[in-house]
Design an enzyme around this catalytic site. Structure first.
Site, PDB file in Angstrom:
ATOM      1  N   ASP A   1       1.094   8.417   5.329  1.00 32.22           N
ATOM      2  CA  ASP A   1       2.264   7.779   5.933  1.00 32.22           C
ATOM      3  C   ASP A   1       3.277   7.447   4.840  1.00 32.22           C
ATOM      4  OD1 ASP A   1       0.981   5.650   4.701  1.00 32.22           O
ATOM      5  OD2 ASP A   1       1.359   4.244   6.337  1.00 32.22           O
TER       6      ASP A   1
ATOM      7  N   ASP B   1       4.241   4.942   2.979  1.00 31.51           N
ATOM      8  CA  ASP B   1       3.920   4.277   1.710  1.00 31.51           C
ATOM      9  C   ASP B   1       2.532   4.641   1.206  1.00 31.51           C
ATOM     10  OD1 ASP B   1       2.575   2.860   3.683  1.00 31.51           O
ATOM     11  OD2 ASP B   1       2.835   0.928   2.698  1.00 31.51           O
TER      12      ASP B   1
ATOM     13  N   ASP C   1      -0.490   4.201   2.152  1.00 29.38           N
ATOM     14  CA  ASP C   1      -1.689   3.366   2.253  1.00 29.38           C
ATOM     15  C   ASP C   1      -2.563   3.840   3.410  1.00 29.38           C
ATOM     16  OD1 ASP C   1      -0.196   2.477   4.422  1.00 29.38           O
ATOM     17  OD2 ASP C   1      -0.521   0.344   4.023  1.00 29.38           O
TER      18      ASP C   1
ATOM     19  N   SER D   1       5.993   1.197   6.094  1.00 26.34           N
ATOM     20  CA  SER D   1       4.750   1.942   6.249  1.00 26.34           C
ATOM     21  C   SER D   1       4.914   3.183   7.128  1.00 26.34           C
ATOM     22  CB  SER D   1       3.674   1.005   6.797  1.00 26.34           C
ATOM     23  OG  SER D   1       2.396   1.528   6.615  1.00 26.34           O
TER      24      SER D   1
END
Length: 431
Positions: A246, A248, A250, A95
């Site tokens: 960020d 990934d 999400d 992440s």
């Protein structure tokens, strides 16, 4: 406290807390518990392919089947699990953490993160691999066009953005992965371009060595600087909207006008255009709760982590949830935080956004040793702070070896003094 799972999956420094051996065991445990097809994806980290291969090998050894989708945002993977009615999914990603970290985000049927009981079961079989059937053999197949499915889902479900100019910082992560044959169109760029917006895109290309390094959601001030620099010689010019993601994708942090918009204001802006109650977290500013309730909507506070937010959303029948850090869940469209979808929705508000008058709230994140939560001095100070401040929250990070301390009160000076006292105790405990 879990042995392997933190706030959001299994995570650690690659080669130390996160290894191929652990990924293999986790894959075998997952394949044993969740029979069927597992959708498998990754962000741009250099270690991603090796860890994904290890997870899939473990999955296959327990009879599980893998459908690999390449580099995609975490919300895209969750969407594919739901659309394909898969048994589950794995996203190899750490992440917002820096490049040396990696991890496993595990999803169950329907595209939601694993429940606490499911995490416990996975951990049990990780530690007891001899109980996992190891003579079965599953298959592996590649799925083409996964990113296109995700892009189309956002575009077809969103209003046009003709005439809007947006700035995007992909943080060298999954949002910036190229999806077109000409090597130009990233996932984030394509979403906004197809909706008619004019796009300036930074840090595209998915460089796994640079993911989250001085860019993206944790460094939204860099995006703000770029936007201001572009207009430094132009008077009375709007900066337009900027969105930083960020690794990934999400998580999303928004630049609105000439400043970074806090996550509570983003969540409130989204709430004004959705029916039903709102789920925040124990970290949400009191101003958010007050404004939501002033609009005659219910406000609920979940533990930190989008998994906990979704669980409370489903229990309270809410269609919106989120946290200050930039995770926003729009249900039923998504079952996890989706930075790109939230960005599109915010761009669609076309400036009709209210900056909340936040109650002074500050959070410090401090490196700490094991056992810090058992410190008698820390506990005593926490009790004292609870009797004086409007709110105080002391918790261990679920993604890093740190302690996070949040203090909130109308008296900002009082907040600062208590945080300094907390810092002194933690520093002394570390020596």
């Amino acid at each position: 406290m879990r042995k392997y799972f933190g706030t959001d999956g299994i995570r650690g420094v690659y080669g130390q807390g996160m290894t191929e051996a652990l990924a293999y065991k986790a894959g075998a445990a997952f394949g044993f518990l969740f029979c069927g097809v597992c959708i498998a994806g990754q962000d741009t980290r250099v270690s991603g392919a090796s860890l994904l291969d290890a997870f899939v090998a473990g999955l296959n050894s327990a009879g599980g089947n893998a459908l690999t989708v390449g580099i995609v945002p975490t919300p895209a993977l969750a969407l594919l699990v739901k659309k394909r009615r898969a048994a589950g999914g794995v996203m190899v990603s750490a992440s917002h953490n820096p490049p040396e970290y990696n991890g496993l985000k595990l999803f169950g049927r329907g595209g939601a993160k694993l429940s606490a009981k499911e995490e416990e079961a996975v951990e049990f079989y990780i530690d007891n691999p001899d109980l996992v059937a190891a003579d079965a053999r599953g298959w592996v197949s590649k799925m083409r066009g996964a990113a296109e499915i995700y892009i189309n889902d956002i575009v077809l479900g969103s209003q046009r953005l003709d005439g809007e100019k947006v700035w995007l910082d992909c943080g060298f992560g999954a949002a910036g992965a190229f999806v077109l044959d000409d090597g130009q169109g990233s996932i984030a760029r394509e979403v906004f371009t197809r909706l008619g917006a004019s796009v300036v895109c930074l840090n595209e290309g998915g460089d796994g060595n640079m993911i989250n390094v001085d860019c993206g959601a944790l460094y939204a001030e860099r995006l703000l600087e770029a936007m201001k620099g572009n207009f430094q010689c132009v008077e009375h010019c709007e900066l337009n909207n900027g969105f930083a993601f960020d690794g990934d994708a999400d998580r999303m942090v928004m630049v609105f006008g000439d400043e970074i918009l806090d996550g509570d204001s983003v969540l409130y802006a989204l709430s004004r255009h959705r029916e039903g109650g709102v789920v925040g977290t124990v970290m949400s500013n009191l101003a958010l709760k007050r404004r939501v309730e002033a609009d005659r909507k219910a406000f609920f506070a979940a533990n930190v982590g989008d998994k906990h937010i979704l669980e409370l959303m489903l229990r309270k029948k809410c269609g919106l949830g989120g946290e200050q850090s930039g995770h926003y869940i729009l249900y039923p469209e998504r079952t996890t935080g989706d930075g790109l979808l939230a960005a599109v929705k915010m761009a669609g508000l076309r400036g009709e956004i209210e900056r909340l008058r936040l109650v002074p709230q500050k959070t410090v994140s401090l490196p700490c040793r094991c056992g810090i939560m058992q410190s008698s001095r820390l506990r005593a100070l926490t009790r004292e702070a609870e009797g004086v401040l409007s709110r105080v929250l002391v918790r261990l990070s679920g993604t890093e070896p740190k302690i996070r301390i949040m203090a909130e009160d109308e008296d900002e000076g009082l907040v600062d003094r208590f945080l300094e006292r907390f810092k002194t105790i933690v520093d002394e405990q570390n020596t």
